[in-house]
Enzyme design. Sequence first.
Site, PDB file in Angstrom:
ATOM      1  CD  GLU A 192      34.318  51.602 -11.343  1.00  0.00           C
ATOM      2  OE1 GLU A 192      33.466  51.490 -12.559  1.00  0.00           O
ATOM      3  OE2 GLU A 192      35.164  50.794 -11.012  1.00  0.00           O
ATOM      4  CB  THR A 249      35.525  42.617 -15.173  1.00  0.00           C
ATOM      5  OG1 THR A 249      35.976  43.511 -15.846  1.00  0.00           O
ATOM      6  CG2 THR A 249      35.622  42.568 -13.739  1.00  0.00           C
TER       7      THR A 249
END
Lengths: 381, 381
Positions: A192, A249
């Site tokens: 991530e 994002t």
Amino acid sequence: MAICYHQSSLKLSSSYPLPNLFIPKSQSQTLTLRCKNLSSVSSSSTTLVTEPEPIFTSVKSFAPATVANLGPCFDFLGCAVDGIGDFVTLRVDPQVHPGHISISHIDGVGDSSKKLTKDPLLNCAGIAAIAVLKMLNVRSVGLSLSLHKGLPLGSGLGSSAASAAAAAVAVNEIFGGHLSVSDLVLAGLESESKVSGYHADNVAPAIMGGFVLIRSYDPLEFIQLKFPPNLEEKDLLFVLVNPEFEAPTKKMRAALPMEIPMRDHVWNCSQAGALVAAVLEGDLKGLGKALSSDRIVEPRRAPLIPGMEGVKKAAMEAGAFGCTISGAGPTLVAVTDDEEMGREIGDRMVEAFMEYGNLKASAMVKRLDRVGARLVSCIPG
Amino acid sequence: MAICYHQSSLKLSSSYPLPNLFIPKSQSQTLTLRCKNLSSVSSSSTTLVTEPEPIFTSVKSFAPATVANLGPCFDFLGCAVDGIGDFVTLRVDPQVHPGHISISHIDGVGDSSKKLTKDPLLNCAGIAAIAVLKMLNVRSVGLSLSLHKGLPLGSGLGSSAASAAAAAVAVNEIFGGHLSVSDLVLAGLESESKVSGYHADNVAPAIMGGFVLIRSYDPLEFIQLKFPPNLEEKDLLFVLVNPEFEAPTKKMRAALPMEIPMRDHVWNCSQAGALVAAVLEGDLKGLGKALSSDRIVEPRRAPLIPGMEGVKKAAMEAGAFGCTISGAGPTLVAVTDDEEMGREIGDRMVEAFMEYGNLKASAMVKRLDRVGARLVSCIPG
């Protein structure tokens, strides 16, 4: 492809193919016990001294979608949703350089297969798989990995986390499941951090299931919040409405304020506390109310999702207990306790996205995933 | 003075005098049941249509000390501590103008009796008593009130809230207990807002006992967080160390930042969530850890309490699970699960206050009060 059970930290929960990913209660309880022991975890990563041998020639794993942020719980709380997620098929491959991973195939919803790289050093599944290989100290076996995306990219449903979680679990399980859940979360976090940001509020619930609160990163500490069994046939249901709109994002992160007024901080903190209490007590209305109460992040991000305000209003008018942005959006999540009402809420939200945002959208009604990433099939070695 | 039990929302929990305010388990459970029904309360105040008659000629009530803020839970979470608090004696008094309250006597620890006014419109007990009289619609009976302070003023232990809570309960009970707990909290909040600030995180736990999360003020909503029964003979113990130093609430408030960096907001929010989870799961170490983790308020207020940093360090080195400022200080609160260790931690903290802050201090070890404000005796009418 055989169904097989073996002793490891993760249970095999279903056979392949998976017509229905809902996990029978008994298995959920098994996992709940496992998770109970791990309910508060502080960890640094493991590295095995002795290289393990693969106990399967091939495994297939699944990891669920996740809803992170959850209104006032920005950046530290997420939960897994049942029946939608990514699959990883992993096999021992003599053609692959020992100790390495090769990504052989990517397919799935939308244009995932075109957008995602097969370079394992850059692909979220590849990065997590390599991290687990390192922890296991694997140097003699090469693996090829195939990724099936069940989640669209950039939707706010933890797409990258699901791939990372499925890959981490697959690699661990093919070698006999030596690593702990916290090791797998660390591997997922490594992925991530390279792909979507240094946050574990998607990948921890993708691996562990249920609700997971990330308490700290240095060291990584997380708490699994045990949502109680369903009461009086009422169930926690998530209505997930995904508009045809890309909300990257990074752009959503840039919308965040740098400084928070004290009164908003106190408000959001108290709502976050109320949300945690609602989860632990199985108070669905309280959970929805807290979910809806964010005064810091949602007000900044909502204007970036066309129609968001009207869609949230439509959800509440249709009877949702609460509604907010899932992750960094653009998917919206509403909460209810009745499946038929959930479908109705979803329909109203889809209509509202068209009416107020001129966006096509699709809705689904999902339960809480209490299991997390799991093997779905394996071929013994 | 007789001990008597009657049917109302508040149970009589002990006789007067009270050599030991620890509440037997059975009574605690009764109250837990009561509180269960009220675990999440949203309210506006009641006003009775028909004026009730007094059912006692005199009552005596007690309300416990409270620890508010609790580290990262600034301004929205507090808990009650057993065995220390304020007493109110209330009697029907034909000399007092009907519908009015007269404060006849104030005594107690330190110089409370000199500092506190007997004007019921300005005294915290008087204001709460008048608010309850109004809700009950009492116009025909005058009451005289005597206040015994068990708590020093400005200590960070909810001194004004304890007086308000004891007075509110006394007035309600002398007329038969018609008001709900949420009404009593509203009456207490009216007092707090005039005397110490518009916050209910002391007065709500002073009235209800246990841990109470204030979710909103408009309307007033609070959640009682049910701390589980003691496990394995381990108990939640608060070490309260009060230095001889006055830290006025206003000065401590002025030290607060107006704006909070996003990273600190996320951190504190996650710690607040962890603290709520620790309370609900009875995880004492987790509770202590969260209590110690505030990065917003404690760093600003600690320098205003001479020696605070060294005292906290001494508490942790002596084995406390966590330590922070109680309320707006200067009392510090540490958490442990063993009474002997609690006394040891207290001794170390007292020594450290002298060493690092050149302040005399006193320590006490207290349990969680699970009952809240209560009648301790009454004389039937």
